[in-house]
Motif scaffolding. Sequence first.
Motif, mmCIF file in Angstrom:
data_model
loop_
_atom_site.group_PDB
_atom_site.id
_atom_site.type_symbol
_atom_site.label_atom_id
_atom_site.label_comp_id
_atom_site.label_asym_id
_atom_site.label_seq_id
_atom_site.Cartn_x
_atom_site.Cartn_y
_atom_site.Cartn_z
ATOM 1 N N GLY A 191 16.239 5.861 6.995
ATOM 2 C CA GLY A 191 16.703 4.594 6.421
ATOM 3 C C GLY A 191 17.073 4.760 4.961
ATOM 4 O O GLY A 191 17.865 3.981 4.417
ATOM 5 N N ILE A 192 16.484 5.767 4.301
ATOM 6 C CA ILE A 192 16.852 6.036 2.902
ATOM 7 C C ILE A 192 17.482 7.436 2.780
ATOM 8 O O ILE A 192 17.392 8.073 1.734
ATOM 9 C CB ILE A 192 15.635 5.884 1.945
ATOM 10 C CG1 ILE A 192 14.425 6.689 2.439
ATOM 11 C CG2 ILE A 192 15.284 4.423 1.757
ATOM 12 C CD1 ILE A 192 13.343 6.874 1.382
ATOM 13 N N GLY A 193 18.088 7.893 3.862
ATOM 14 C CA GLY A 193 18.855 9.146 3.796
ATOM 15 C C GLY A 193 18.006 10.392 3.631
ATOM 16 O O GLY A 193 18.511 11.433 3.173
ATOM 17 N N ASN B 155 0.830 -1.229 0.000
ATOM 18 C CA ASN B 155 0.000 0.000 0.000
ATOM 19 C C ASN B 155 0.854 1.264 0.000
ATOM 20 O O ASN B 155 0.466 2.299 0.586
ATOM 21 C CB ASN B 155 -0.983 0.024 1.176
ATOM 22 C CG ASN B 155 -2.019 -1.078 1.065
ATOM 23 O OD1 ASN B 155 -2.478 -1.397 -0.034
ATOM 24 N ND2 ASN B 155 -2.370 -1.700 2.175
ATOM 25 N N ALA B 156 2.036 1.174 -0.631
ATOM 26 C CA ALA B 156 2.886 2.364 -0.735
ATOM 27 C C ALA B 156 2.192 3.384 -1.640
ATOM 28 O O ALA B 156 1.461 3.024 -2.576
ATOM 29 C CB ALA B 156 4.240 1.975 -1.300
ATOM 30 N N PHE B 157 2.442 4.640 -1.354
ATOM 31 C CA PHE B 157 1.771 5.722 -2.087
ATOM 32 C C PHE B 157 2.456 6.013 -3.410
ATOM 33 O O PHE B 157 3.631 6.379 -3.431
ATOM 34 C CB PHE B 157 1.790 7.015 -1.261
ATOM 35 C CG PHE B 157 0.761 7.038 -0.170
ATOM 36 C CD1 PHE B 157 -0.446 7.706 -0.351
ATOM 37 C CD2 PHE B 157 0.988 6.383 1.029
ATOM 38 C CE1 PHE B 157 -1.403 7.722 0.654
ATOM 39 C CE2 PHE B 157 0.039 6.398 2.041
ATOM 40 C CZ PHE B 157 -1.164 7.067 1.851
ATOM 41 N N LYS C 51 -2.239 -6.986 4.138
ATOM 42 C CA LYS C 51 -1.445 -7.181 5.365
ATOM 43 C C LYS C 51 -1.012 -5.895 6.056
ATOM 44 O O LYS C 51 -0.724 -5.880 7.239
ATOM 45 C CB LYS C 51 -0.155 -7.946 5.003
ATOM 46 C CG LYS C 51 -0.365 -9.444 4.916
ATOM 47 C CD LYS C 51 0.851 -10.239 4.448
ATOM 48 C CE LYS C 51 2.216 -9.646 4.636
ATOM 49 N NZ LYS C 51 3.293 -10.423 4.023
ATOM 50 N N TYR C 52 -0.873 -4.794 5.265
ATOM 51 C CA TYR C 52 -0.250 -3.587 5.808
ATOM 52 C C TYR C 52 -1.189 -2.388 5.778
ATOM 53 O O TYR C 52 -2.069 -2.296 4.915
ATOM 54 C CB TYR C 52 0.971 -3.195 4.963
ATOM 55 C CG TYR C 52 2.084 -4.215 4.958
ATOM 56 C CD1 TYR C 52 2.747 -4.547 6.126
ATOM 57 C CD2 TYR C 52 2.489 -4.818 3.781
ATOM 58 C CE1 TYR C 52 3.788 -5.462 6.125
ATOM 59 C CE2 TYR C 52 3.526 -5.738 3.766
ATOM 60 C CZ TYR C 52 4.170 -6.056 4.948
ATOM 61 O OH TYR C 52 5.194 -6.969 4.938
ATOM 62 N N PHE C 53 -0.921 -1.433 6.686
ATOM 63 C CA PHE C 53 -1.549 -0.115 6.502
ATOM 64 C C PHE C 53 -0.883 0.530 5.286
ATOM 65 O O PHE C 53 -1.474 0.616 4.229
ATOM 66 C CB PHE C 53 -1.379 0.746 7.764
ATOM 67 C CG PHE C 53 -1.926 2.138 7.618
ATOM 68 C CD1 PHE C 53 -3.283 2.357 7.477
ATOM 69 C CD2 PHE C 53 -1.078 3.241 7.611
ATOM 70 C CE1 PHE C 53 -3.804 3.654 7.336
ATOM 71 C CE2 PHE C 53 -1.582 4.537 7.469
ATOM 72 C CZ PHE C 53 -2.941 4.738 7.335
HETATM 73 O O1 T3D Z 1 9.476 13.815 -2.104
HETATM 74 C C1 T3D Z 1 9.021 12.932 -1.397
HETATM 75 O O2 T3D Z 1 7.856 12.576 -1.489
HETATM 76 C C2 T3D Z 1 9.893 12.253 -0.394
HETATM 77 C C3 T3D Z 1 8.991 11.644 0.615
HETATM 78 C C4 T3D Z 1 9.095 10.446 1.077
HETATM 79 C C5 T3D Z 1 8.089 9.925 2.008
HETATM 80 C C6 T3D Z 1 8.388 8.558 2.536
HETATM 81 O O3 T3D Z 1 7.437 7.889 2.871
HETATM 82 S S1 T3D Z 1 10.004 8.055 2.654
HETATM 83 C C7 T3D Z 1 9.888 6.488 3.457
HETATM 84 C C8 T3D Z 1 9.437 5.420 2.521
HETATM 85 N N1 T3D Z 1 9.190 4.157 3.170
HETATM 86 C C9 T3D Z 1 10.161 3.386 3.671
HETATM 87 O O4 T3D Z 1 11.335 3.707 3.680
HETATM 88 C C10 T3D Z 1 9.746 2.026 4.164
HETATM 89 C C11 T3D Z 1 10.389 0.949 3.337
HETATM 90 N N2 T3D Z 1 9.847 -0.347 3.664
HETATM 91 C C12 T3D Z 1 10.141 -0.981 4.794
HETATM 92 O O5 T3D Z 1 10.821 -0.502 5.670
HETATM 93 C C13 T3D Z 1 9.595 -2.379 4.927
HETATM 94 O O6 T3D Z 1 9.351 -2.887 3.648
HETATM 95 C C14 T3D Z 1 8.290 -2.441 5.767
HETATM 96 C C15 T3D Z 1 8.645 -2.159 7.231
HETATM 97 C C16 T3D Z 1 7.233 -1.460 5.277
HETATM 98 C C17 T3D Z 1 7.694 -3.863 5.665
HETATM 99 O O7 T3D Z 1 8.698 -4.802 5.974
HETATM 100 P P1 T3D Z 1 8.431 -6.361 5.779
HETATM 101 O O8 T3D Z 1 9.685 -7.069 6.168
HETATM 102 O O9 T3D Z 1 7.179 -6.740 6.485
HETATM 103 O O10 T3D Z 1 8.122 -6.572 4.247
HETATM 104 P P2 T3D Z 1 9.078 -6.345 2.972
HETATM 105 O O11 T3D Z 1 9.467 -7.646 2.408
HETATM 106 O O12 T3D Z 1 10.166 -5.384 3.287
HETATM 107 O O13 T3D Z 1 8.058 -5.592 1.978
HETATM 108 C C18 T3D Z 1 6.963 -6.302 1.381
HETATM 109 C C19 T3D Z 1 6.882 -5.899 -0.078
HETATM 110 O O14 T3D Z 1 6.519 -4.524 -0.145
HETATM 111 C C20 T3D Z 1 8.241 -6.024 -0.797
HETATM 112 O O15 T3D Z 1 7.956 -6.302 -2.170
HETATM 113 P P3 T3D Z 1 8.247 -7.792 -2.769
HETATM 114 O O16 T3D Z 1 9.699 -8.081 -2.528
HETATM 115 O O17 T3D Z 1 7.340 -8.697 -1.982
HETATM 116 O O18 T3D Z 1 7.888 -7.653 -4.226
HETATM 117 C C21 T3D Z 1 8.783 -4.627 -0.700
HETATM 118 O O19 T3D Z 1 9.707 -4.316 -1.730
HETATM 119 C C22 T3D Z 1 7.493 -3.801 -0.884
HETATM 120 N N3 T3D Z 1 7.654 -2.477 -0.269
HETATM 121 C C23 T3D Z 1 7.815 -2.209 1.032
HETATM 122 N N4 T3D Z 1 7.926 -0.898 1.224
HETATM 123 C C24 T3D Z 1 7.819 -0.329 -0.001
HETATM 124 C C25 T3D Z 1 7.637 -1.330 -0.954
HETATM 125 N N5 T3D Z 1 7.524 -1.072 -2.243
HETATM 126 C C26 T3D Z 1 7.575 0.216 -2.624
HETATM 127 N N6 T3D Z 1 7.730 1.236 -1.766
HETATM 128 C C27 T3D Z 1 7.848 1.003 -0.452
HETATM 129 N N7 T3D Z 1 7.973 2.058 0.401
#
Ligand code: T3D
Length: 259
Positions: A137-139, A27-29, A60-62
């Motif tokens: 986490g992504i700088g 549910n990423a934006f 599964k996720y918000f």
């Molecule tokens: O200009 C601007 O707009 C900048 C603003 C940025 C705003 C932000 O929100 S920056 C922060 C972005 N979010 C993150 O950094 C969070 C990244 N994700 C995580 O930390 C973890 O994935 C989670 C804690 C959310 C979930 O972990 P977990 O272990 O339960 O699951 P997973 O395997 O990491 O993720 C499940 C799937 O969702 C996976 O895809 P796959 O491998 O099954 O195909 C993963 O790649 C995908 N996913 C998770 N987070 C994101 C995502 N896909 C795209 N974007 C994501 N943020």
Amino acid sequence: MMTSPTLLIERQNHVLTLTLNRPERANAFNMEMTRALQRALRAEALDPDVRCVVIRGSGKYFSAGQDLGEMEQVAGESYYRHLQQTYNPLILQIRRLEKPVLASLRGAVAGAALGIALACDLRIAAEGTRFTVGFLGIGLVPDSGVSLFLPLVVGLGRASELAFTNAPFDAAQALDWGVVNRVVPPDDLDAQTAAWAQQLARGPVNAMGLAKRAFNRALLPNLEDVLEYEGQLQAIAQHNPEHHEGIQAFMQKRPPKFD
Ligand code: T3D
């Protein structure tokens, strides 16, 4: 009214439920989902027949916040401009909506999604939900109001630790710190959310709206400035090599190496 498969919109007994619907991307934006949520908050949510709004995620996720797979597209423009078009208006819409907004959380809540959850008036979470600040986490720096909401709720020291380490915290911890109001077993989340939303919708919604206006004035009078400033800082952080490394590491499913 334009609809989008990325946001499910449902109305029942004066409760408007908005479901983020990109379960295959946690549910990423992306831009489409962000715009759909903005539209729903601009149109549907303002209908006087709607007396409570629920924001939740499908599956599964918000939500995992900004879709990092789309970051390269976003990087073509300034993150400042991106935030001006996306999360900044969304956060203000939620805070300015003079009716109760309830976030129903499960799985993971990260980054901009944490900001959206914290902008809501009330939060109910399933046991096991993991909260992650995400940005560093992504700088990047906290945006979507997280730099204001998080220290306000958990205190500056704890917010700094959570942001700097990017360490997840769970629903029990979130309850203890006041990040969420209620924690329920995962199987009960939807029913408990619906029951709470119905109860809110039967309440003095006009007075709740005025109370919300008062809370905004008392605690968040600088919210708009903070969102603007977060955008300016994000425009600096986006050009930092740490951000490049953070995104590469996420895509390659490895821990980032910043030193
Ligand atoms: O200009 C601007 O707009 C900048 C603003 C940025 C705003 C932000 O929100 S920056 C922060 C972005 N979010 C993150 O950094 C969070 C990244 N994700 C995580 O930390 C973890 O994935 C989670 C804690 C959310 C979930 O972990 P977990 O272990 O339960 O699951 P997973 O395997 O990491 O993720 C499940 C799937 O969702 C996976 O895809 P796959 O491998 O099954 O195909 C993963 O790649 C995908 N996913 C998770 N987070 C994101 C995502 N896909 C795209 N974007 C994501 N943020």
